[in-house]
Design a protein around this motif. Structure first.
Motif, PDB file in Angstrom:
ATOM      1  N   GLU A  25       0.760  -1.239   0.025  1.00  0.00           N
ATOM      2  CA  GLU A  25       0.088   0.167  -0.087  1.00  0.00           C
ATOM      3  C   GLU A  25       0.849   1.416  -0.091  1.00  0.00           C
ATOM      4  OE1 GLU A  25      -3.204   0.157   2.949  1.00  0.00           O
ATOM      5  OE2 GLU A  25      -3.599  -1.711   2.706  1.00  0.00           O
ATOM      6  N   SER A  26       2.103   1.296   0.801  1.00  0.00           N
ATOM      7  CA  SER A  26       2.873   2.453   0.696  1.00  0.00           C
ATOM      8  C   SER A  26       3.596   2.651  -0.547  1.00  0.00           C
ATOM      9  CB  SER A  26       3.852   2.207   1.967  1.00  0.00           C
ATOM     10  OG  SER A  26       4.788   1.317   1.781  1.00  0.00           O
ATOM     11  N   LEU A  27       3.666   1.585  -1.255  1.00  0.00           N
ATOM     12  CA  LEU A  27       4.372   1.824  -2.587  1.00  0.00           C
ATOM     13  C   LEU A  27       3.367   2.281  -3.618  1.00  0.00           C
ATOM     14  CD1 LEU A  27       6.889  -1.199  -2.486  1.00  0.00           C
ATOM     15  CD2 LEU A  27       7.468   1.034  -2.394  1.00  0.00           C
ATOM     16  N   ILE A  28       2.104   1.892  -3.455  1.00  0.00           N
ATOM     17  CA  ILE A  28       0.933   1.898  -4.328  1.00  0.00           C
ATOM     18  C   ILE A  28       0.654   3.580  -4.246  1.00  0.00           C
ATOM     19  CG2 ILE A  28      -1.404   1.863  -4.935  1.00  0.00           C
ATOM     20  CD1 ILE A  28      -1.374  -1.000  -4.325  1.00  0.00           C
ATOM     21  N   LYS A  29       0.743   4.270  -3.117  1.00  0.00           N
ATOM     22  CA  LYS A  29       0.151   5.461  -2.903  1.00  0.00           C
ATOM     23  C   LYS A  29       1.211   6.558  -3.859  1.00  0.00           C
ATOM     24  CE  LYS A  29      -2.178   4.700   1.353  1.00  0.00           C
ATOM     25  NZ  LYS A  29      -2.059   4.845   2.651  1.00  0.00           N
ATOM     26  N   PRO A  30       2.423   6.327  -3.707  1.00  0.00           N
ATOM     27  CA  PRO A  30       3.457   7.404  -4.663  1.00  0.00           C
ATOM     28  C   PRO A  30       3.562   6.788  -6.157  1.00  0.00           C
ATOM     29  CG  PRO A  30       4.544   6.114  -3.251  1.00  0.00           C
ATOM     30  CD  PRO A  30       3.251   5.691  -2.783  1.00  0.00           C
ATOM     31  N   TYR A  31       2.639   5.701  -6.209  1.00  0.00           N
ATOM     32  CA  TYR A  31       2.438   5.129  -7.728  1.00  0.00           C
ATOM     33  C   TYR A  31       3.899   4.666  -8.146  1.00  0.00           C
ATOM     34  CZ  TYR A  31       1.042   3.328 -12.258  1.00  0.00           C
ATOM     35  OH  TYR A  31       0.840   2.923 -13.308  1.00  0.00           O
ATOM     36  N   LYS A  32       4.487   3.605  -7.175  1.00  0.00           N
ATOM     37  CA  LYS A  32       5.522   2.832  -7.741  1.00  0.00           C
ATOM     38  C   LYS A  32       5.045   1.483  -7.913  1.00  0.00           C
ATOM     39  CE  LYS A  32       8.520   5.692  -4.613  1.00  0.00           C
ATOM     40  NZ  LYS A  32       9.519   5.662  -3.673  1.00  0.00           N
ATOM     41  N   PRO A  33       4.506   1.270  -8.998  1.00  0.00           N
ATOM     42  CA  PRO A  33       3.857  -0.004  -9.361  1.00  0.00           C
ATOM     43  C   PRO A  33       4.875  -1.239  -9.381  1.00  0.00           C
ATOM     44  CG  PRO A  33       3.761   1.241 -11.299  1.00  0.00           C
ATOM     45  CD  PRO A  33       4.369   2.217 -10.091  1.00  0.00           C
ATOM     46  N   ILE A  34       6.017  -0.955 -10.022  1.00  0.00           N
ATOM     47  CA  ILE A  34       7.176  -2.132 -10.176  1.00  0.00           C
ATOM     48  C   ILE A  34       7.360  -2.746  -8.891  1.00  0.00           C
ATOM     49  CG2 ILE A  34       9.304  -2.472 -11.078  1.00  0.00           C
ATOM     50  CD1 ILE A  34       8.875  -0.259 -13.158  1.00  0.00           C
ATOM     51  N   GLU A  35       7.739  -1.415  -7.951  1.00  0.00           N
ATOM     52  CA  GLU A  35       8.355  -1.991  -6.468  1.00  0.00           C
ATOM     53  C   GLU A  35       7.014  -2.832  -5.912  1.00  0.00           C
ATOM     54  OE1 GLU A  35       8.642   0.960  -7.860  1.00  0.00           O
ATOM     55  OE2 GLU A  35      10.696   1.491  -7.892  1.00  0.00           O
ATOM     56  N   ALA A  36       5.843  -2.245  -5.985  1.00  0.00           N
ATOM     57  CA  ALA A  36       4.612  -2.877  -5.442  1.00  0.00           C
ATOM     58  C   ALA A  36       4.359  -4.411  -5.693  1.00  0.00           C
ATOM     59  CB  ALA A  36       3.273  -2.054  -5.653  1.00  0.00           C
ATOM     60  N   ILE A  37       4.443  -4.380  -7.273  1.00  0.00           N
ATOM     61  CA  ILE A  37       4.228  -5.763  -7.687  1.00  0.00           C
ATOM     62  C   ILE A  37       5.401  -6.711  -7.216  1.00  0.00           C
ATOM     63  CG2 ILE A  37       5.365  -5.737  -9.889  1.00  0.00           C
ATOM     64  CD1 ILE A  37       1.864  -7.022  -9.299  1.00  0.00           C
TER      65      ILE A  37
ATOM     66  N   ALA B   4       4.661  -7.712  -3.834  1.00  0.00           N
ATOM     67  CA  ALA B   4       3.748  -8.639  -3.870  1.00  0.00           C
ATOM     68  C   ALA B   4       3.785  -9.969  -3.990  1.00  0.00           C
ATOM     69  CB  ALA B   4       2.426  -7.959  -4.489  1.00  0.00           C
ATOM     70  N   LEU B   5       4.766 -10.111  -5.072  1.00  0.00           N
ATOM     71  CA  LEU B   5       5.112 -11.305  -5.611  1.00  0.00           C
ATOM     72  C   LEU B   5       6.200 -12.414  -4.832  1.00  0.00           C
ATOM     73  CD1 LEU B   5       5.126 -10.798  -9.590  1.00  0.00           C
ATOM     74  CD2 LEU B   5       3.284 -11.846  -8.131  1.00  0.00           C
ATOM     75  N   GLU B   6       6.993 -11.689  -3.825  1.00  0.00           N
ATOM     76  CA  GLU B   6       7.885 -12.275  -3.197  1.00  0.00           C
ATOM     77  C   GLU B   6       7.340 -13.139  -2.190  1.00  0.00           C
ATOM     78  OE1 GLU B   6      10.295  -9.151  -1.709  1.00  0.00           O
ATOM     79  OE2 GLU B   6      11.492  -9.118  -3.761  1.00  0.00           O
ATOM     80  N   GLY B   7       7.806 -14.508  -1.992  1.00  0.00           N
ATOM     81  CA  GLY B   7       7.423 -15.224  -1.044  1.00  0.00           C
ATOM     82  C   GLY B   7       5.932 -15.953  -1.086  1.00  0.00           C
ATOM     83  N   TYR B   8       6.225 -17.339  -1.262  1.00  0.00           N
ATOM     84  CA  TYR B   8       4.925 -18.036  -0.992  1.00  0.00           C
ATOM     85  C   TYR B   8       4.347 -18.179   0.329  1.00  0.00           C
ATOM     86  CZ  TYR B   8       5.248 -19.868  -5.877  1.00  0.00           C
ATOM     87  OH  TYR B   8       5.452 -19.910  -7.255  1.00  0.00           O
ATOM     88  N   PRO B   9       3.009 -17.875   0.577  1.00  0.00           N
ATOM     89  CA  PRO B   9       2.728 -18.188   2.010  1.00  0.00           C
ATOM     90  C   PRO B   9       2.551 -19.596   2.031  1.00  0.00           C
ATOM     91  CG  PRO B   9       0.834 -17.592   0.547  1.00  0.00           C
ATOM     92  CD  PRO B   9       2.021 -17.620  -0.243  1.00  0.00           C
ATOM     93  N   PRO B  10       2.397 -20.309   3.224  1.00  0.00           N
ATOM     94  CA  PRO B  10       2.428 -21.601   3.557  1.00  0.00           C
ATOM     95  C   PRO B  10       1.002 -22.205   3.138  1.00  0.00           C
ATOM     96  CG  PRO B  10       2.121 -20.385   5.596  1.00  0.00           C
ATOM     97  CD  PRO B  10       2.642 -19.515   4.578  1.00  0.00           C
TER      98      PRO B  10
ATOM     99  N   LYS C 109      -4.346  -5.841  -4.625  1.00  0.00           N
ATOM    100  CA  LYS C 109      -4.159  -4.390  -4.509  1.00  0.00           C
ATOM    101  C   LYS C 109      -3.010  -4.182  -5.392  1.00  0.00           C
ATOM    102  CE  LYS C 109      -5.279  -3.935   0.346  1.00  0.00           C
ATOM    103  NZ  LYS C 109      -4.727  -3.797   1.853  1.00  0.00           N
ATOM    104  N   ALA C 110      -1.881  -4.724  -5.440  1.00  0.00           N
ATOM    105  CA  ALA C 110      -0.781  -4.298  -6.557  1.00  0.00           C
ATOM    106  C   ALA C 110      -1.009  -4.695  -7.667  1.00  0.00           C
ATOM    107  CB  ALA C 110       0.495  -5.179  -5.957  1.00  0.00           C
TER     108      ALA C 110
ATOM    109  N   LEU D 232       9.770  -5.998 -15.198  1.00  0.00           N
ATOM    110  CA  LEU D 232       9.716  -7.085 -14.188  1.00  0.00           C
ATOM    111  C   LEU D 232      10.908  -8.079 -14.573  1.00  0.00           C
ATOM    112  CD1 LEU D 232       8.125  -7.863 -11.669  1.00  0.00           C
ATOM    113  CD2 LEU D 232       6.604  -9.111 -12.999  1.00  0.00           C
ATOM    114  N   ASN D 233      11.457  -8.707 -13.692  1.00  0.00           N
ATOM    115  CA  ASN D 233      12.481  -9.883 -13.877  1.00  0.00           C
ATOM    116  C   ASN D 233      11.639 -10.946 -14.271  1.00  0.00           C
ATOM    117  OD1 ASN D 233      14.144 -12.051 -13.647  1.00  0.00           O
ATOM    118  ND2 ASN D 233      15.408 -10.760 -12.219  1.00  0.00           N
ATOM    119  N   PRO D 234      11.944 -11.770 -15.445  1.00  0.00           N
ATOM    120  CA  PRO D 234      11.209 -12.865 -15.825  1.00  0.00           C
ATOM    121  C   PRO D 234      11.009 -14.051 -14.801  1.00  0.00           C
ATOM    122  CG  PRO D 234      12.948 -12.351 -17.415  1.00  0.00           C
ATOM    123  CD  PRO D 234      13.414 -11.507 -16.188  1.00  0.00           C
ATOM    124  N   GLN D 235      12.191 -13.940 -13.820  1.00  0.00           N
ATOM    125  CA  GLN D 235      11.614 -14.956 -12.561  1.00  0.00           C
ATOM    126  C   GLN D 235      10.286 -14.883 -11.897  1.00  0.00           C
ATOM    127  OE1 GLN D 235      14.666 -14.250  -9.663  1.00  0.00           O
ATOM    128  NE2 GLN D 235      13.349 -12.674  -8.541  1.00  0.00           N
ATOM    129  N   TYR D 236       9.705 -13.678 -12.200  1.00  0.00           N
ATOM    130  CA  TYR D 236       8.460 -13.357 -11.598  1.00  0.00           C
ATOM    131  C   TYR D 236       6.943 -13.792 -12.394  1.00  0.00           C
ATOM    132  CZ  TYR D 236      10.775 -10.744  -7.834  1.00  0.00           C
ATOM    133  OH  TYR D 236      11.595 -10.235  -6.947  1.00  0.00           O
TER     134      TYR D 236
END
Length: 133
Positions: free
Chosen positions: A28-40, A43-49, A64-65, A79-83
């Motif tokens: 959310e803090s990255l979306i507000k100043p419109y930093k979509p790359i950092e936000a996404i 968002a994509l880092e780490g799988y939940p259990p 949200k992202a 975006l890095n292709p790993q994502y």
């Protein structure tokens, strides 16, 4: 993707939910100043259990992202292709919600992501039964 290890390293659902909430606040803090790359990326880092409550909490932040993306082609270019594969998994999660706004956005992302990453991205995201979101 050290965040994945953080999620996987803890068995306590409350600890995991706290980490997911912190991640969501960062998105959310990255979306507000419109930093979509950092936000996404966040968002994509780490799988939940495999706990459904954690998966749902994580999905809220990812959604949200995804919904903040205006220039899909620009995001994919940056975006890095790993994502790509994990992004495709979340696109399918979004399509499964049935929410019109979410589905519309996910269809836009799906089209551009398939153009960029190819059909293999679709197959890998559907065939991966270990890393479920």
């Amino acid at each position: 993707m050290a965040e994945a290890e953080k999620f996987m390293g803890s068995d306590n659902v409350e600890d995991i939910l706290t980490k997911i909430e912190n991640k969501s606040l960062k998105i959310e803090s990255l979306i507000k100043p419109y930093k979509p790359i950092e936000a996404i990326k966040t968002a994509l880092e780490g799988y939940p259990p495999q706990d459904e409550q954690c998966k749902f909490a994580n999905w809220i932040g990812v959604r949200k992202a995804l919904m903040a993306i205006k220039d899909v082609v620009g995001i994919l270019r940056s975006l890095n292709p790993q994502y790509y594969d994990i992004l495709m998994k979340y696109v399918y999660r979004g399509l499964s919600t049935g929410d019109r706004t979410t589905c519309d956005q996910c269809l836009k992302i799906h089209e551009k992501l398939t153009e960029k990453a190819g059909f293999g991205c679709i197959l890998r995201s559907l065939a991966d039964t270990v890393n479920t979101i």
